[in-house]
Design an enzyme around this catalytic site. Structure first.
Site, PDB file in Angstrom:
ATOM      1  N   TYR A 207      16.783  29.077   9.439  1.00 22.44           N
ATOM      2  CA  TYR A 207      18.065  29.014   8.733  1.00 22.44           C
ATOM      3  C   TYR A 207      18.273  27.683   8.016  1.00 22.44           C
ATOM      4  O   TYR A 207      17.954  26.617   8.539  1.00 22.44           O
ATOM      5  CB  TYR A 207      19.227  29.222   9.706  1.00 22.44           C
ATOM      6  CG  TYR A 207      19.695  30.661   9.791  1.00 22.44           C
ATOM      7  CD1 TYR A 207      20.271  31.287   8.690  1.00 22.44           C
ATOM      8  CD2 TYR A 207      19.553  31.396  10.965  1.00 22.44           C
ATOM      9  CE1 TYR A 207      20.697  32.605   8.758  1.00 22.44           C
ATOM     10  CE2 TYR A 207      19.979  32.714  11.045  1.00 22.44           C
ATOM     11  CZ  TYR A 207      20.553  33.317   9.940  1.00 22.44           C
ATOM     12  OH  TYR A 207      20.969  34.617  10.006  1.00 22.44           O
TER      13      TYR A 207
ATOM     14  N   ASP B  20      21.726  24.053  18.035  1.00 21.58           N
ATOM     15  CA  ASP B  20      20.894  23.416  17.013  1.00 21.58           C
ATOM     16  C   ASP B  20      21.086  21.910  16.912  1.00 21.58           C
ATOM     17  O   ASP B  20      20.140  21.187  16.601  1.00 21.58           O
ATOM     18  CB  ASP B  20      21.154  24.067  15.651  1.00 21.58           C
ATOM     19  CG  ASP B  20      20.479  25.417  15.525  1.00 21.58           C
ATOM     20  OD1 ASP B  20      19.769  25.814  16.474  1.00 21.58           O
ATOM     21  OD2 ASP B  20      20.648  26.085  14.492  1.00 21.58           O
TER      22      ASP B  20
END
Length: 669
Positions: free
Chosen positions: A406, A319
């Site tokens: 998320y 990420d």
């Protein structure tokens, strides 16, 4: 005289302008790039590569870390430091690395990257790619075939990873689409069975397959917006008030924070997000501040999903390196993300065209009350009962990083006892796989996840955060000490006991010896300064107090694990190297694992009594459950960096509890 006044006026204007764009030293060396500096960077690069004849895209624009010795000299004397910017741009389909001197407005270097991997994706190019399916005839037909409304479809982008290909690769994005009809919770309503791959340079779809039709999970009971929820609601929570009659106990000057006995700097990077720098704590015994942490930040987040099927195998995300933690930070919601007495810092992100874009309320800072610092009740003294309690107040630096489904709530907590407690809290939505299953009794074979709702499998996955922690414990030269706890058997009848435990400590000398898998044997891990001792002879230090250890379950030769090999151990220690910042490598998109922390440490460099960096992996194996659906309550983890023989005694022994302010309805027992 008139000439003198004119010259003075112009000189003052020059000083003001120079300070505003950082040409004169007036701020911390790690202050984030300003709007004016970003504009300057854009101008310098586009002057060399005019957009009329060149195709220029800015993928990373950040501070080029100044030499550590000059930063420490600035901390102690205010001596000026260099201020350079580092830029990764794709210019005419080639990846350029450019360094710019912001004080002289000069381009210092311009090199072309020819190795593996690609830079962090830009938000703009992802947005452009996500519009491609709606103009692609086969996709429109696939949506029609499923009986879905194209106007209710939205798409999201996913990196593709690397799976052993030897030929040169293209910058591509895999696209998946979802239904937003009747709910904003798109990630729990995937349109499965369709494969879409887009070329980001040509900005067109280069691969398309409609493999199978799976039912789209229903929208019922998936909405999470308060304005769209209907009764009955959950338990009613009473109102509360937060009030500091003396104002906050901390001050922020620019990006430098002073609070209680702590001083530190809050930085920002498009890839790392929040960076804590030059943290020092005041020691009343010696009447001065002592250095603790030179630099701390999350270097990478590895999220491998555990479904090896054709539509899921590639979901092994990095990420920070692929999407940018700082680029993915979101504006914080006052009174909800942060309490009423918070102070906020803004940040500037850089668009694809190199222009500055303001992110308001990117970071908040606040004091947190309510815990216990220390206490004791003494009843052994005849005719006297002693009860002493000290209230605890800590300082929190908070940001929220949202990457797709998320939300990562990231805290740095500072305590007057000397502890620093980084914390991670996960929320958001599960990645859902649509299946033609409505009950567990219908499951045949491994679905690689949990049935969390009808037609909805929450796929197993991991979250591995690796922290870069450059300690400077009372100075730059530090050592890493491992203290093992071991059982000793009493065999000589010298005691009525048959066993006890004791410790044996070793100073770790090389990188290889510092690779540690936690949880298999009890140990204490500390960074110490062997050149500084307490009055009774202990080396001053800080120890790592870890949370439960998570170890990778993928095989070492699996391609995602090769790229994420920095998770092979929970703890690593390296000698400080200004260029070794990113545990997954500088170019992570489609990387091949040849520029990672695991590769660097093969040099097996010495780490004893040197400037060292500790890397710590915080891991979570996530087995989804129904309570995680349709949106997940906070799942939290973290660790503590705790003073260990750093002070002569408890540093908060004489720290009194804050005053109590009575409000309406308050009753003192």
């Amino acid at each position: 005289m008139k000439l003198f006044m004119h010259l003075l006026f112009f000189f003052c204007c020059f000083l003001q302008a120079a300070v505003s764009i950082g040409l004169l030293q007036s701020t911390h060396p790690f202050d984030p790039l300003t709007k004016q500096e970003i504009n300057l960077i854009q101008t310098i690069i586009l002057n060399k590569y005019p957009t009329k004849t060149n195709h220029v895209k800015f993928h990373y624009v950040g501070l080029d870390d100044p030499d550590k010795a000059t930063v420490l000299k600035w901390v102690s004397t205010g001596a000026p430091t260099t201020r350079n910017a580092f830029v990764i741009a794709i210019i005419n389909s080639q990846v350029h690395e450019l360094t710019i001197n912001l004080r002289s407005s000069r381009l210092l270097s311009d090199n072309i990257h020819t190795g593996n991997g690609f830079p962090t994706l830009t938000v703009d190019e992802q947005s452009d790619a996500l519009q491609l399916p709606f103009k692609h005839g086969p996709f429109v037909e696939s949506i029609k075939k499923r009986g879905l409304n194209l106007s209710e479809v939205v798409c999201s982008g996913f990196t593709v990873g690397w799976y052993g290909e030897t030929q040169s690769s293209k910058r591509v994005l895999r696209i998946e689409c979802f239904m937003k009809e009747e709910t904003a919770n798109i990630y729990v309503r995937p349109i499965n069975g369709i494969t879409i791959v887009a070329d980001l340079e040509q900005m067109k779809i280069i691969d398309y397959h409609d493999n199978a039709v799976e039912p789209v999970p229903k929208a019922e009971n998936t909405e999470y917006r308060a304005s769209h929820l209907k009764p009955p609601f959950g338990p009613r929570l009473h109102s509360f008030a937060s009030y500091q009659p003396e104002g906050p106990g901390f001050t922020i000057k620019g990006h430098s924070v002073s609070w209680a006995n702590w001083k530190f700097h809050i930085g920002y990077d498009v890839r790392a997000g929040v960076i804590i720098s030059t943290a020092s704590i005041y020691d009343p015994e010696v009447h001065k501040s002592r250095s603790v942490l030179y630099r701390g930040y999350i270097s990478e987040l590895f999220v491998p999903y555990q479904d090896p099927t054709e539509e899921w195998y590639y979901k092994t995300f990095f990420d920070a390196g692929e999407f940018g933690f700082g680029q993915s930070m979101v504006s914080l919601e006052p009174l909800h993300d942060c309490p009423p007495h918070s102070q906020f810092l803004d940040s500037y992100v850089v668009g694809r065209d190199g222009s500055p874009q303001l992110l308001q309320n990117a970071i908040c800072v606040f004091e947190q009350y309510g815990g216990i610092s220390w206490r004791h009740t003494e009843t052994a003294i005849p005719n006297e009962e002693i009860r002493e309690v000290r209230s605890d107040v800590s300082l929190i630096v908070r940001s929220v990083v949202t990457v797709g489904n998320y939300d990562n709530v990231l805290d740095w907590e500072f305590k007057t006892s000397g502890s620093i407690k980084p914390a991670i809290s996960l929320s958001g939505m599960l990645e859902i796989k649509a299946v033609n299953i409505t009950h567990n009794d219908e499951i045949k074979g491994d679905q690689h996840g949990t049935l969390v709702s009808e037609h909805s499998i929450g796929v197993y996955h991991d979250h591995y955060y690796i922290y870069h922690l450059d300690f400077d414990i009372d100075g730059v030269e530090n050592s890493f000490v491992k203290t093992n706890l071991k059982t000793v058997e009493v065999r000589d009848q010298s005691s009525k006991r048959k066993s006890y435990w004791t410790t044996s400590s070793e100073v770790v000398k090389t990188e290889s010896d510092a690779k540690i898998k936690l949880g298999f044997s009890p140990s204490e891990l500390a960074v110490v300064n062997p050149n500084k001792k307490t009055s009774i002879g202990n080396e001053v230090g800080y120890r790592l107090v870890p949370n439960a250890a998570a170890h990778p379950l993928l095989t070492d030769d699996d391609f995602p694990q090769t790229r994420g090999a920095f998770t092979n151990y929970n703890v690593w220690v390296t000698p400080y190297n200004r260029t070794e910042k990113w545990a997954g490598g500088l170019y992570v998109d489609q990387s091949r694992g040849d520029d990672t922390l695991a590769v660097w440490t093969k040099q097996n460099r010495g780490i004893e009594n040197k400037d060292i960096v500790l890397w710590y992996v915080v891991g979570i194996h996530h087995v989804p459950c129904q309570e995680d659906f349709p949106i997940m309550p906070l799942l939290s983890t973290g660790f503590e960096l705790r003073a260990t023989n750093f002070f002569e005694r408890n540093p908060v022994l004489k720290t009194l509890s804050p005053g109590i302010v009575k409000g309406p309805g308050c009753k003192r027992p």
